[in-house]
Design a protein around this motif. Sequence first.
Motif, PDB file in Angstrom:
ATOM      1  N   LYS A   1      40.277  44.743  34.938  1.00 40.69           N
ATOM      2  CA  LYS A   1      41.099  44.408  36.262  1.00 40.69           C
ATOM      3  C   LYS A   1      40.656  43.359  36.791  1.00 40.69           C
ATOM      4  CE  LYS A   1      43.206  46.177  39.569  1.00 40.69           C
ATOM      5  NZ  LYS A   1      44.528  46.458  39.465  1.00 40.69           N
ATOM      6  N   ALA A   2      39.321  42.605  36.476  1.00 40.20           N
ATOM      7  CA  ALA A   2      38.894  41.598  37.210  1.00 40.20           C
ATOM      8  C   ALA A   2      39.903  40.224  36.632  1.00 40.20           C
ATOM      9  CB  ALA A   2      37.393  41.049  36.665  1.00 40.20           C
ATOM     10  N   ALA A   3      40.068  40.128  35.328  1.00 37.20           N
ATOM     11  CA  ALA A   3      41.009  39.281  34.864  1.00 37.20           C
ATOM     12  C   ALA A   3      42.533  39.290  35.479  1.00 37.20           C
ATOM     13  CB  ALA A   3      41.291  39.523  33.283  1.00 37.20           C
ATOM     14  N   GLU A   4      42.887  40.473  35.850  1.00 34.48           N
ATOM     15  CA  GLU A   4      44.224  40.501  36.486  1.00 34.48           C
ATOM     16  C   GLU A   4      43.936  40.125  37.950  1.00 34.48           C
ATOM     17  OE1 GLU A   4      46.422  44.320  38.387  1.00 34.48           O
ATOM     18  OE2 GLU A   4      45.788  44.773  36.178  1.00 34.48           O
ATOM     19  N   ILE A   5      42.776  40.440  38.399  1.00 43.57           N
ATOM     20  CA  ILE A   5      42.733  40.028  39.866  1.00 43.57           C
ATOM     21  C   ILE A   5      42.656  38.522  39.749  1.00 43.57           C
ATOM     22  CG2 ILE A   5      40.915  40.013  41.908  1.00 43.57           C
ATOM     23  CD1 ILE A   5      40.365  42.710  41.022  1.00 43.57           C
ATOM     24  N   TYR A   6      41.814  37.920  38.805  1.00 43.79           N
ATOM     25  CA  TYR A   6      41.658  36.509  38.711  1.00 43.79           C
ATOM     26  C   TYR A   6      43.199  35.733  38.730  1.00 43.79           C
ATOM     27  CZ  TYR A   6      40.546  31.919  36.799  1.00 43.79           C
ATOM     28  OH  TYR A   6      40.340  30.389  36.773  1.00 43.79           O
ATOM     29  N   LEU A   7      43.797  36.432  37.820  1.00 43.06           N
ATOM     30  CA  LEU A   7      45.045  35.664  37.506  1.00 43.06           C
ATOM     31  C   LEU A   7      46.087  35.815  38.734  1.00 43.06           C
ATOM     32  CD1 LEU A   7      45.809  36.635  33.812  1.00 43.06           C
ATOM     33  CD2 LEU A   7      45.363  34.690  34.684  1.00 43.06           C
ATOM     34  N   GLN A   8      46.148  36.702  39.460  1.00 45.98           N
ATOM     35  CA  GLN A   8      46.807  37.127  40.781  1.00 45.98           C
ATOM     36  C   GLN A   8      46.339  36.083  41.765  1.00 45.98           C
ATOM     37  OE1 GLN A   8      46.293  40.970  41.594  1.00 45.98           O
ATOM     38  NE2 GLN A   8      47.926  41.939  40.544  1.00 45.98           N
ATOM     39  N   LEU A   9      45.085  36.123  42.018  1.00 47.44           N
ATOM     40  CA  LEU A   9      44.616  34.778  43.075  1.00 47.44           C
ATOM     41  C   LEU A   9      44.908  33.594  42.637  1.00 47.44           C
ATOM     42  CD1 LEU A   9      41.077  36.766  43.911  1.00 47.44           C
ATOM     43  CD2 LEU A   9      43.228  36.958  45.171  1.00 47.44           C
ATOM     44  N   LYS A  10      44.867  33.123  41.415  1.00 48.12           N
ATOM     45  CA  LYS A  10      44.917  31.954  40.901  1.00 48.12           C
ATOM     46  C   LYS A  10      46.215  31.594  41.234  1.00 48.12           C
ATOM     47  CE  LYS A  10      44.470  28.612  37.070  1.00 48.12           C
ATOM     48  NZ  LYS A  10      44.002  28.545  35.575  1.00 48.12           N
ATOM     49  N   ALA A  11      47.324  32.510  40.962  1.00 46.57           N
ATOM     50  CA  ALA A  11      48.871  32.086  40.998  1.00 46.57           C
ATOM     51  C   ALA A  11      49.056  31.771  42.584  1.00 46.57           C
ATOM     52  CB  ALA A  11      49.539  33.315  40.436  1.00 46.57           C
TER      53      ALA A  11
ATOM     54  N   ILE B   1      32.962  42.301  41.642  1.00 46.40           N
ATOM     55  CA  ILE B   1      32.577  43.524  42.534  1.00 46.40           C
ATOM     56  C   ILE B   1      33.823  44.260  42.774  1.00 46.40           C
ATOM     57  CG2 ILE B   1      31.618  43.974  44.773  1.00 46.40           C
ATOM     58  CD1 ILE B   1      29.569  41.599  44.003  1.00 46.40           C
ATOM     59  N   ALA B   2      35.005  43.512  43.080  1.00 44.13           N
ATOM     60  CA  ALA B   2      36.282  44.172  43.605  1.00 44.13           C
ATOM     61  C   ALA B   2      36.876  44.991  42.304  1.00 44.13           C
ATOM     62  CB  ALA B   2      37.191  43.118  43.937  1.00 44.13           C
ATOM     63  N   ALA B   3      36.602  44.437  41.256  1.00 44.60           N
ATOM     64  CA  ALA B   3      37.311  45.126  40.025  1.00 44.60           C
ATOM     65  C   ALA B   3      36.619  46.433  39.850  1.00 44.60           C
ATOM     66  CB  ALA B   3      37.396  44.378  38.834  1.00 44.60           C
ATOM     67  N   THR B   4      35.160  46.574  40.069  1.00 45.16           N
ATOM     68  CA  THR B   4      34.445  47.758  39.788  1.00 45.16           C
ATOM     69  C   THR B   4      34.798  48.792  41.016  1.00 45.16           C
ATOM     70  OG1 THR B   4      32.523  46.412  38.997  1.00 45.16           O
ATOM     71  CG2 THR B   4      32.083  48.463  40.093  1.00 45.16           C
ATOM     72  N   CYS B   5      35.149  48.065  42.137  1.00 50.21           N
ATOM     73  CA  CYS B   5      35.477  49.178  43.337  1.00 50.21           C
ATOM     74  C   CYS B   5      36.609  49.773  42.890  1.00 50.21           C
ATOM     75  CB  CYS B   5      35.749  48.352  44.555  1.00 50.21           C
ATOM     76  SG  CYS B   5      34.338  47.597  45.374  1.00 50.21           S
ATOM     77  N   ILE B   6      37.993  48.949  42.466  1.00 48.67           N
ATOM     78  CA  ILE B   6      39.069  49.394  42.438  1.00 48.67           C
ATOM     79  C   ILE B   6      39.165  50.346  41.333  1.00 48.67           C
ATOM     80  CG2 ILE B   6      41.615  48.817  41.608  1.00 48.67           C
ATOM     81  CD1 ILE B   6      41.046  46.102  43.034  1.00 48.67           C
ATOM     82  N   THR B   7      38.479  50.015  40.102  1.00 46.57           N
ATOM     83  CA  THR B   7      38.207  51.070  38.843  1.00 46.57           C
ATOM     84  C   THR B   7      37.733  52.356  39.192  1.00 46.57           C
ATOM     85  OG1 THR B   7      36.499  49.880  38.009  1.00 46.57           O
ATOM     86  CG2 THR B   7      38.605  49.029  37.154  1.00 46.57           C
ATOM     87  N   HIS B   8      36.870  52.180  40.136  1.00 50.02           N
ATOM     88  CA  HIS B   8      36.320  53.571  40.779  1.00 50.02           C
ATOM     89  C   HIS B   8      37.010  54.256  41.656  1.00 50.02           C
ATOM     90  CE1 HIS B   8      32.929  52.078  38.090  1.00 50.02           C
ATOM     91  NE2 HIS B   8      32.997  53.481  37.868  1.00 50.02           N
ATOM     92  N   ASN B   9      38.204  53.468  42.251  1.00 44.68           N
ATOM     93  CA  ASN B   9      38.726  54.128  43.238  1.00 44.68           C
ATOM     94  C   ASN B   9      37.870  54.244  44.801  1.00 44.68           C
ATOM     95  OD1 ASN B   9      41.351  54.709  44.765  1.00 44.68           O
ATOM     96  ND2 ASN B   9      41.010  56.694  44.442  1.00 44.68           N
ATOM     97  N   LEU B  10      37.102  53.136  44.883  1.00 51.45           N
ATOM     98  CA  LEU B  10      36.093  53.246  46.095  1.00 51.45           C
ATOM     99  C   LEU B  10      36.366  51.922  46.943  1.00 51.45           C
ATOM    100  CD1 LEU B  10      32.809  54.005  44.014  1.00 51.45           C
ATOM    101  CD2 LEU B  10      34.026  55.582  45.836  1.00 51.45           C
ATOM    102  N   PRO B  11      36.217  52.196  48.176  1.00 46.78           N
ATOM    103  CA  PRO B  11      36.272  50.958  49.180  1.00 46.78           C
ATOM    104  C   PRO B  11      35.039  50.160  49.168  1.00 46.78           C
ATOM    105  CG  PRO B  11      35.745  53.159  50.435  1.00 46.78           C
ATOM    106  CD  PRO B  11      36.002  53.398  48.905  1.00 46.78           C
ATOM    107  N   ILE B  12      34.988  48.998  49.483  1.00 45.35           N
ATOM    108  CA  ILE B  12      33.982  48.188  49.754  1.00 45.35           C
ATOM    109  C   ILE B  12      33.599  48.048  51.202  1.00 45.35           C
ATOM    110  CG2 ILE B  12      35.488  45.843  49.459  1.00 45.35           C
ATOM    111  CD1 ILE B  12      32.817  44.715  47.807  1.00 45.35           C
ATOM    112  N   SER B  13      32.171  48.031  51.367  1.00 41.90           N
ATOM    113  CA  SER B  13      31.932  47.628  52.809  1.00 41.90           C
ATOM    114  C   SER B  13      31.210  45.922  52.497  1.00 41.90           C
ATOM    115  CB  SER B  13      30.869  48.463  53.348  1.00 41.90           C
ATOM    116  OG  SER B  13      30.005  48.036  54.384  1.00 41.90           O
ATOM    117  N   THR B  14      31.588  45.094  53.282  1.00 48.05           N
ATOM    118  CA  THR B  14      31.069  43.848  53.102  1.00 48.05           C
ATOM    119  C   THR B  14      31.184  42.735  54.383  1.00 48.05           C
ATOM    120  OG1 THR B  14      31.730  41.686  51.846  1.00 48.05           O
ATOM    121  CG2 THR B  14      33.550  42.898  52.338  1.00 48.05           C
ATOM    122  N   LEU B  15      30.493  41.825  54.625  1.00 49.08           N
ATOM    123  CA  LEU B  15      30.710  40.999  55.603  1.00 49.08           C
ATOM    124  C   LEU B  15      31.683  39.715  55.119  1.00 49.08           C
ATOM    125  CD1 LEU B  15      26.988  40.563  56.497  1.00 49.08           C
ATOM    126  CD2 LEU B  15      28.612  41.963  57.697  1.00 49.08           C
ATOM    127  N   ASN B  16      31.993  39.801  54.088  1.00 48.31           N
ATOM    128  CA  ASN B  16      32.895  38.867  53.456  1.00 48.31           C
ATOM    129  C   ASN B  16      34.391  39.358  53.488  1.00 48.31           C
ATOM    130  OD1 ASN B  16      34.063  36.482  52.600  1.00 48.31           O
ATOM    131  ND2 ASN B  16      32.699  36.544  50.564  1.00 48.31           N
TER     132      ASN B  16
END
Length: 123
Positions: A73-83, A95-110
Amino acid sequence: MIIDTSIIIQYIRTKNKSATILYNIPNQEKLFISTVSLYELYIGANSIDKKLDIQLVTRNLVVLPFTYPASLKAAEIYLQLKAKNQLIEFRDIFIAATCITHNLPISTLNKKHFERIEGLKVA
């Protein structure tokens, strides 16, 4: 919900804990942290006291590893953002890929960076 590194740092650095996002998350919410966030926290812990602070704050969080599905998933995200010419720090992608693969939201200041990622729920 997965707690991002920035949320933990805010909590540790803020004297008035009740003013932090972590403090204000409802108690019944099950909270997680990624191994990548733990790595980020510990590389910044240059004293025993800082390491103890991290241990104290994260002791009740469920730790989620960076797994094979998350790496794909991280590789997929990287390629999407790079494009789109919108790359973010690779650890944030992990971290985002971990969230998505576990179907969990993220709480972040960023939020600005994490909101670029398709399929990621930002709390």
